[in-house]
Every structure is written in C-alpha cells, then in structure tokens.
Design a protein around this motif. Sequence first.
Motif, short mmCIF file in Angstrom:
data_model
loop_
_atom_site.label_atom_id
_atom_site.label_comp_id
_atom_site.label_asym_id
_atom_site.label_seq_id
_atom_site.Cartn_x
_atom_site.Cartn_y
_atom_site.Cartn_z
N THR A 1 9.91 -19.38 3.37
CA THR A 1 10.04 -19.90 4.73
C THR A 1 11.50 -20.20 5.03
N ALA A 2 12.21 -20.79 4.08
CA ALA A 2 13.64 -21.08 4.27
C ALA A 2 14.43 -19.79 4.38
N ASP A 3 14.10 -18.79 3.55
CA ASP A 3 14.78 -17.49 3.62
C ASP A 3 14.57 -16.86 4.99
N ARG A 4 13.35 -16.93 5.48
CA ARG A 4 13.05 -16.34 6.79
C ARG A 4 13.86 -17.00 7.89
N ALA A 5 13.95 -18.31 7.86
CA ALA A 5 14.73 -19.03 8.88
C ALA A 5 16.21 -18.66 8.77
N ARG A 6 16.71 -18.59 7.53
CA ARG A 6 18.12 -18.25 7.33
C ARG A 6 18.40 -16.82 7.83
N TYR A 7 17.53 -15.88 7.50
CA TYR A 7 17.74 -14.50 7.94
C TYR A 7 17.58 -14.35 9.45
N SER A 8 16.68 -15.10 10.04
CA SER A 8 16.52 -15.06 11.50
C SER A 8 17.79 -15.56 12.18
N ALA A 9 18.36 -16.63 11.68
CA ALA A 9 19.62 -17.15 12.24
C ALA A 9 20.74 -16.15 12.06
N LEU B 1 3.18 -21.80 -6.27
CA LEU B 1 2.92 -21.11 -5.01
C LEU B 1 3.52 -21.87 -3.84
N ALA B 2 3.40 -23.18 -3.85
CA ALA B 2 3.98 -23.99 -2.78
C ALA B 2 5.50 -23.86 -2.76
N ARG B 3 6.13 -23.85 -3.96
CA ARG B 3 7.58 -23.67 -4.02
C ARG B 3 7.98 -22.29 -3.48
N THR B 4 7.20 -21.28 -3.84
CA THR B 4 7.50 -19.92 -3.38
C THR B 4 7.39 -19.82 -1.86
N VAL B 5 6.34 -20.41 -1.31
CA VAL B 5 6.15 -20.39 0.14
C VAL B 5 7.29 -21.14 0.83
N ALA B 6 7.69 -22.27 0.29
CA ALA B 6 8.79 -23.04 0.88
C ALA B 6 10.09 -22.23 0.84
N ARG B 7 10.35 -21.57 -0.30
CA ARG B 7 11.58 -20.77 -0.41
C ARG B 7 11.55 -19.59 0.55
#
Length: 87
Positions: free
Chosen positions: A19-27, A11-17
């Motif tokens: 979160t990274a996806d969200r930041a990448r898509y926001s950029a 679950l922690a790995r999924t949340v981290a991934r």
Amino acid sequence: MSRRSRQAAALARTVARLTADRARYSARIARLARALWATRRELAAQKAVNNNLADQLFSSLGYTDAGLKALGVPAQTTGREPGEVTS
C-alpha cells in the motif's frame, strides 16, 4: 505465537508495504506527468520563438515565400508579421 498468527502478521506487513509502495509510485507518476506537461509547454514556447526568429531572419534577407518554398523551409516558418508586404 502460532504459525497461523505469524502468517497473518507477515501478510499484514506485506499489505502495508504494498500500500505504501502504491502511494509512493502514484505520487511519483503524478510528479512526472506534471514535469512532462511543463516540458511540453516550454517546448511549444521555444518553437514559437524559433519560428518568429526564422521569420525575421528570412524577411531581413529578402526571401520571398516562393524562395523559401524552393529552399525547402517548412511552412510554419514562412509566416509574416501582420501588414508586412510579401512579393
């Protein structure tokens, strides 16, 4: 490692991934928005140039405003230079 701790780690790995996806898509969205506005500015500038060239062409050919309207030339291209005499 217990089953519960493996699930927590997954679950922690999924949340981290995510979160990274969200930041990448926001950029990516921000870059696309900037590119869109730049393209719109360039399009507006090109339209202004095209309208100016159309005005010069029609004026040099001796068309009057009434003649241009009869030909169906859009109103934004029937403007004249300041001080120019129209018939």
